[in-house]
Design a protein around this motif. Structure first.
Motif: not given
Lengths: 291, 156
Positions: A32, A74, A99-102, A104, A186-187, A290, B57, B62
């Protein structure tokens, strides 16, 4: 599409470090940072994926908490050990990162390897006296995280893999800690962040760590503020004075996120709020819910 | 440039893809005619290119395509079953949460991963879960309502 000529996915550490010994080989885990920031792709021709090396662990080894290079934000944010250590300062940093996707897929070790002054987890790791275990073809060496960062995006790592980060439990287990991040959405990347840890014995501070992010070329250990806290009682007034000393130690720059002056002023706010958590004067937000 | 052959499952079907070392997963999806996943920021900041990789998710902009070797991939195209929309898609339509529609696949895939783990969320949970998804119509009320509605639909 990135301009690279090979993707390697080794299954042993010795294969991985042999590949990394070559010029132009970069480590990839979550990807990322590497895949989106041209800064990290300068001179890179090949990537070495380290996710099949079995390094996604968080475990105890004697008096150390060892976090493998494959452990994601996470995983760290949700780990009971990380949540329990010094009021969960590291779990907070990991849970508030991006963010949650990052989270993860981005790894804690990757956040350290990127060596950005605005990163969220290095301040938390620094107040926990973390060490970096580096592996290269010459073997393994251990660098205190405090000596690891040398400039924005620059570190002591040379053709090496961060195998794991480790935190000494004998001292940190008794500490209070706290993390505070000032950001817009948030992100977002931190405008300013702060992490603190305090050891209080019989009402007196006997150990104090305070680290500010995004206010200097590297995560900044506010040593004068730490010294001022030693031997004091952890009162609001004493913490406030230390936070103001820390503010005067910062060397921020202006960029698209904030002016240097805004950063300087808010660094005292972030420092005070992190110190309050560490001293037990503020509620610890369980942001990792979260994570 | 040497191509890499990867084997994965895409929306429940086995697939063998030939990809370039530097190709992102998003680019590979588009090259294989799966164009529902959108490129928006391309820097991991907006979660518009979200897909589910091995149950989590992630942002496909990236992630390297080569990193999906051996993985189970779910994209927006894989949600509907036998011609009927997934409850999350239905809830987005009913709440008018699609708006301009460009960020919607990312929102829906993020909501899908989130509801798998939290089938009975509060509004605060949903807002935190969607915290990384950016909508440039700046309309977040309807997507939040849609995810709460989808949670109800899926648990009844």
């Amino acid at each position: 599409m990135l301009n690279i000529t090979a993707y390697h996915c080794p299954t042993t550490i010795s294969e991985a470090v042999a590949l990394l010994a070559e010029e132009g080989c970069a480590v990839i885990a979550g990807g990322t940072d590497l895949l989106v920031n041209p800064r990290y792709m300068v001179g890179v021709r090949e990537v070495v994926d380290i996710r099949k090396l079995g390094l996604d662990y968080i475990r105890h080894e004697e008096n150390w908490l060892c976090i493998g290079a494959g452990a994601t934000m996470r995983t760290v944010a949700r780990h009971p050990e990380a949540q329990g250590l010094a009021h969960g300062v590291l779990a907070q940093g990991a849970a508030l990162c991006a963010s949650p996707n990052i989270r993860n897929t981005a790894t804690l070790a990757g956040n350290v390897a990127s060596a950005l002054p605005s990163a969220d987890t290095p301040p938390a790791l620094l107040v926990l006296d973390a060490q970096v275990v580096l592996t290269g073809i010459q073997g393994e060496r251990i660098v205190p995280l405090e000596q690891f960062f040398t400039g924005p995006g620059k570190s002591a790592r040379e053709h090496e893999l961060i195998r794991e980060l480790r935190i000494p439990l004998d001292t940190t287990r008794k500490m209070g800690g706290g993390f505070y991040k000032i950001y817009r959405t948030a992100e977002d990347i931190s405008i300013v962040n702060a992490a603190a840890s305090l050891l209080v014995r019989e009402g007196i501070i006997t150990m104090a760590h305070l680290v500010l992010g995004a206010v200097a070329p590297i995560p900044l250990r506010a040593r004068k503020a730490e010294e001022a806290l030693l031997g004091q009682s952890p009162t609001e007034e004493n913490l406030r004075q230390a936070a103001e000393i820390a503010r005067d130690e910062t060397r921020p720059i202006s960029d698209q996120r904030a002016s240097a002056d805004y950063r300087r002023r808010t660094s005292a706010v972030a420092a005070l709020r992190a110190l309050r958590q560490a001293a037990g004067l503020a509620k610890i937000e369980e942001v990792w819910q979260h994570g | 440039m040497p191509e890499i052959e990867i084997a994965l499952r895409v929306n429940g079907r086995a697939a063998q893809w030939r990809v370039q070392p530097g190709e992102t997963l998003l680019e590979a999806l588009h090259a294989h005619h799966l164009k529902g996943t959108k490129l928006i920021c391309g820097t991991g900041d907006c979660c518009g290119c979200g897909v589910i990789l091995d149950g989590r998710s992630i942002n496909s902009c990236c992630t390297l395509a080569a990193q999906a070797d051996g993985a189970e991939l779910l994209t927006i195209e894989g949600l509907s079953q036998d011609g009927s929309l997934h409850p999350i898609q239905e809830a987005f339509a009913e709440e008018g949460a699609a708006q301009c529609g460009y960020c919607t696949p990312g929102f829906i895939m993020r909501a899908y991963a989130f509801l798998q783990e939290h089938p009975h969320p509060t509004e605060a949970d949903v807002r935190a879960a969607l915290g990384g998804n950016i909508c440039r119509c700046t309309g977040y009320v309807k997507p939040v309502a849609a995810v709460l509605r989808a949670a109800e639909m899926m648990s009844s």
